[in-house]
Motif scaffolding. Structure first.
Motif, mmCIF file in Angstrom:
data_model
loop_
_atom_site.group_PDB
_atom_site.id
_atom_site.type_symbol
_atom_site.label_atom_id
_atom_site.label_comp_id
_atom_site.label_asym_id
_atom_site.label_seq_id
_atom_site.Cartn_x
_atom_site.Cartn_y
_atom_site.Cartn_z
ATOM 1 N N UNK A 78 0.816 -1.212 0.000
ATOM 2 C CA UNK A 78 0.000 0.000 0.000
ATOM 3 C C UNK A 78 0.851 1.264 0.000
ATOM 4 N N UNK A 79 0.481 2.200 -0.861
ATOM 5 C CA UNK A 79 1.100 3.531 -0.840
ATOM 6 C C UNK A 79 0.475 4.347 0.295
ATOM 7 N N UNK A 80 1.105 5.460 0.617
ATOM 8 C CA UNK A 80 0.603 6.301 1.717
ATOM 9 C C UNK A 80 -0.810 6.796 1.460
ATOM 10 N N UNK A 81 -1.149 7.005 0.193
ATOM 11 C CA UNK A 81 -2.470 7.531 -0.159
ATOM 12 C C UNK A 81 -3.557 6.463 -0.139
ATOM 13 N N UNK A 82 -3.180 5.210 0.106
ATOM 14 C CA UNK A 82 -4.138 4.107 0.002
ATOM 15 C C UNK A 82 -4.610 3.593 1.361
ATOM 16 N N UNK A 83 -4.295 4.311 2.418
ATOM 17 C CA UNK A 83 -4.799 3.902 3.726
ATOM 18 C C UNK A 83 -4.862 5.097 4.673
ATOM 19 N N UNK A 84 -5.775 5.005 5.644
ATOM 20 C CA UNK A 84 -5.901 6.027 6.689
ATOM 21 C C UNK A 84 -6.191 5.327 8.021
ATOM 22 N N UNK A 85 -5.805 5.974 9.103
ATOM 23 C CA UNK A 85 -6.157 5.484 10.441
ATOM 24 C C UNK A 85 -7.555 5.974 10.770
ATOM 25 N N UNK A 86 -8.462 5.060 11.142
ATOM 26 C CA UNK A 86 -9.858 5.452 11.367
ATOM 27 C C UNK A 86 -10.257 5.355 12.837
ATOM 28 N N UNK A 87 -9.398 4.788 13.665
ATOM 29 C CA UNK A 87 -9.753 4.677 15.078
ATOM 30 C C UNK A 87 -8.478 4.684 15.901
ATOM 31 N N UNK A 88 -8.617 5.066 17.139
ATOM 32 C CA UNK A 88 -7.477 5.085 18.050
ATOM 33 C C UNK A 88 -7.146 3.674 18.497
ATOM 34 N N UNK A 89 -6.119 3.588 19.307
ATOM 35 C CA UNK A 89 -5.635 2.295 19.775
ATOM 36 C C UNK A 89 -6.718 1.543 20.537
ATOM 37 N N UNK A 90 -6.969 0.316 20.105
ATOM 38 C CA UNK A 90 -7.933 -0.538 20.803
ATOM 39 C C UNK A 90 -7.187 -1.366 21.847
ATOM 40 N N UNK A 91 -7.726 -1.386 23.028
ATOM 41 C CA UNK A 91 -7.066 -2.091 24.119
ATOM 42 C C UNK A 91 -7.453 -3.568 24.102
ATOM 43 N N UNK A 92 -6.470 -4.444 23.903
ATOM 44 C CA UNK A 92 -6.682 -5.890 23.933
ATOM 45 C C UNK A 92 -5.606 -6.512 24.806
ATOM 46 N N UNK A 93 -5.822 -7.782 25.163
ATOM 47 C CA UNK A 93 -4.821 -8.492 25.958
ATOM 48 C C UNK A 93 -3.510 -8.570 25.184
ATOM 49 N N UNK A 94 -3.629 -8.869 23.874
ATOM 50 C CA UNK A 94 -2.438 -8.980 23.034
ATOM 51 C C UNK A 94 -1.666 -7.661 22.990
#
Length: 692
Positions: free
Chosen positions: A193-209
């Motif tokens: 993926x190029x930089x123009x082909x993705x965006x962050x849509x949510x903040x960090x999700x808290x999981x056990x992992x």
């Protein structure tokens, strides 16, 4: 019947579960529901058998045993079916092609590559302008390297353009099968993926992992703060938290060549140190009077450490084994170590059948089995009264014992054997044990800057001295026996020989010695046949090396590689492609040319064993009469004009090599399908290999 079967009952359970996993992987044709029905029918049969009269049950006890083993076998097949993501109707792979976007969640922090950052991500949703669909599944994503991609954290949700492509094998002879490795982890696709082909849509999700990954990262930040040398830092990270990405290839190879790469892979040694150290410290606390609570807390902390390392197979196996030992200690029962080893393997395979094909799992299991079986007999052969010398002999016995059952599989996978393993282990094991304890102290006392600085200097200097020692030995000409090629059947024969020979040593029965000699004879014949086949080799190979023209001629045990004049082969491509192929074919470079060449632009002509091969990289040529060729190789910037090429050249076989860009390959494939000429696309179908 060996007493082993009675003393270690889990070995009897391990065989059917292994056979069940192998049957599934080899192509089990029935559905999960059908397999479940078979399991139920066997259970009903066992229930009905137990309703028979006692004397009939006693007389036909073997029937119940067979039914029980078949139940485990089919349960193993059923477990494999449930673990196979392709059997899940919600797997994204069944329907992703009709959607433009994917909603994904990063499972791992970005891993730096040469031009990209790699993340493993869970795909949750397929999207386009009019609809969306919830799905499951994991894929690898390679993001264009920049500050934006570097800031991704485990747990982030991203909306990305659907650029998924199937992971395909390179098909290069003797090379690591990356596609099979990924499939074993239920990963079948990747995307660039190029930089123009993705965006962050949510903040960090808290999981056990993500929690354990954050602990791993915080530990590495502390190490980075106090350990200044990059080479020392890489080894320190690998020793403490299993993070090996900061170890350069040269250092890794040096540790491999000297037989101590196991110390920088979290394994049983590390887990034993954590478990026993924590237990010892807890028992020193006056308020903890009940040993059972100390054992339980030690096990919990050991599994916490295992989670921080990312739960590789060797760590899970060791943690399972020590958990079973701890369970025995709680009940004040003497543990059967061999049975516990088989039990840990059994439960691990029940939880994740793909562990069976994990090299780390195989090596760690065989190493522990070898230690349990051979350490005591080797140690007892020499009686040492001096305590210091006795400690040295114990370490020697451990090192020798661990090699007995691991050397066949090491040769099979890695095609080499370290000849100085005894010397390096005698130095490296005690030193890395001290370093690991110092690192644990550093993490615990990192808030005290002055103490942290002192510990950091000690760790830094210790690792640098260790590296200096390892590099010195690895550069010796006799440090490693390399280029060894044995196949799977020969590996199995080696293990059969070892088993028979050891049984003969213990029981002194002549039959087992004769059987072992028969196996040696069969092995000798197989090596002789292999050698004869080597001297009958005549091959033309077009390797699958991205963006490279690569042609090789192989005659008997000699090869001639025709390099790409416009771009030299990188060390990485040589290490992962050419060297494995030459080991696989047991060939070496020939100083005398094996083929006649006429490299007139734009057509390169080669004559090898009555075969004429031509290679073109453009269509800017004109022949008075069509040139007859056995093989035509199309490379690089050649225009997609097959009709014009066929007017100039009359080939029996067309090969499109890996230097041709992907966007051209589809056009070539469409044109060639209409022609009555066999064709092979290297980038899609793997390396082209023709036997003459």
């Amino acid at each position: 019947m060996f007493p082993l079967w009675k003393e270690s009952p889990f070995i009897r359970l391990l065989f059917p579960i292994i056979f069940g996993i192998l049957i599934y992987k080899l192509g089990w044709k029935f559905s999960v529901n059908t397999t479940a029905v078979i399991c139920i029918l066997i259970l009903v049969s066992i229930f009905l058998f137990n309703r028979l009269k006692d004397f009939i049950q006693l007389k036909l006890a073997w029937v119940q045993g067979i039914l029980f083993h078949f139940l485990i076998l089919f349960c193993a097949i059923l477990i494999c079916g449930y673990h196979d993501v392709k059997n899940d109707k919600t797997w994204y792979g069944h329907s992703f092609e009709g959607y433009d976007y994917l909603l994904i969640q990063a499972k791992t922090p970005p891993e730096e590559k040469e031009k990209t950052y790699k993340i493993e991500a869970e795909i949750f949703e397929l999207k386009n302008e009019h609809q969306s669909k919830e799905v499951k599944g994991t894929a690898f994503f390679y993001l264009q390297k920049n500050e934006k991609s570097q800031q991704i954290r485990s747990g982030n949700f991203l909306l990305v353009r659907n650029q998924l492509k199937q992971i395909i094998t390179t098909g290069n002879p003797g090379a690591f099968d990356y596609a099979a490795y990924c499939a074993n982890q239920n990963i079948y696709h990747t995307a660039f993926l190029k930089s123009s082909e993705w965006i962050t849509v949510d903040t960090l999700a808290s999981t056990i992992s993500s929690f354990f990954q954050s602990l791993n990262q915080k530990s590495r930040i502390i190490l980075e703060k106090y350990i200044k040398n990059p080479d020392a830092l890489g080894i320190a990270e690998a020793l403490l938290v299993g993070y090996r990405l900061d170890i350069d290839d040269t250092t890794w190879q040096a540790y491999t060549n000297t037989g101590i790469v196991h110390i920088i892979a979290i394994s049983g040694m590390h887990m034993a140190m954590i478990y026993k150290s924590v237990l010892w410290l807890l028992l020193l606390i006056p308020t903890i009077k009940n040993k059972k609570w100390a054992i339980i807390l030690s096990v919990l902390l050991m599994w916490t450490f295992a989670c921080i390392t990312g739960l590789p197979a060797s760590v899970v196996r060791a943690a399972c084994m020590f958990s079973i030992i701890a369970f025995g200690d709680i009940q004040d029962k003497k543990s059967n170590t061999l049975n516990m080893l088989f039990a840990s393997a059994f439960f691990m395979l029940c939880a994740n059948p793909s562990f069976l094909f994990d090299v780390g799992f195989q090596l760690s299991f065989l190493a522990v089995l070898s230690l349990i079986s051979f350490y005591q007999p080797i140690y007892e052969k020499v009686n040492v009264s001096n305590k210091l010398l006795d400690l040295a002999w114990q370490l020697t016995a451990v090192t020798l014992a661990a090699q007995i059952l691991t050397f066949p599989i090491c040769i099979f996978y890695f095609h080499q054997f370290p000849l100085l393993f005894l010397i390096t282990n005698m130095v490296a094991v005690p030193l890395t044990t001290v370093i690991l304890y110092l690192e644990i102290l550093l993490i615990c006392l990192s808030y005290f800057t002055s103490i942290g600085a002192v510990l950091g200097i000690l760790i830094n200097e210790s690792i640098l001295k260790l590296n200096e020692f390892v590099f010195y030995l690895s550069h010796l000409k006799f440090s490693v026996w390399s280029g060894i090629q044995i196949n799977f059947a020969q590996t199995i024969l080696l293990y059969i020989f070892l088993t028979l020979f050891v049984v003969w040593l213990k029981q002194k029965k002549a039959n087992y010695f004769i059987y072992s000699l028969i196996i040696v004879f069969i092995l000798s014949v197989s090596f002789m046949v292999q050698r004869i086949q080597i001297f009958r080799q005549n091959k033309i190979i077009v390797y699958n090396i991205s963006k490279q023209k690569s042609l090789e001629f192989l005659y008997q045990n000699q090869y001639e590689f025709i390099a790409d004049q416009s771009a030299s082969i990188s060390m990485k491509d040589s290490f992962y492609t050419l060297i494995p192929a030459h080991i696989f074919y047991q060939s070496q470079k020939n100083n005398i040319p094996l083929c006649a060449q006429n490299q007139t632009t734009p057509i390169e002509l080669f004559r090898f064993q009555q075969k004429t091969i031509g290679r073109i990289e453009s269509c800017h040529f004109n022949c008075e009469t069509p040139i007859p060729l056995d093989i035509l190789i199309i490379s690089q910037k050649c225009e997609e004009n097959i009709d014009y090429i066929l007017k100039q050249i009359n080939p029996k076989q067309i090969v499109i090599d890996a230097s041709v860009p992907f966007w051209k390959i589809e056009n070539w494939a469409e044109q060639l399908q209409s022609k009555n000429i066999p064709y092979h696309i290297v980038a899609k179908q793997g390396a082209f290999i023709m036997d003459i």
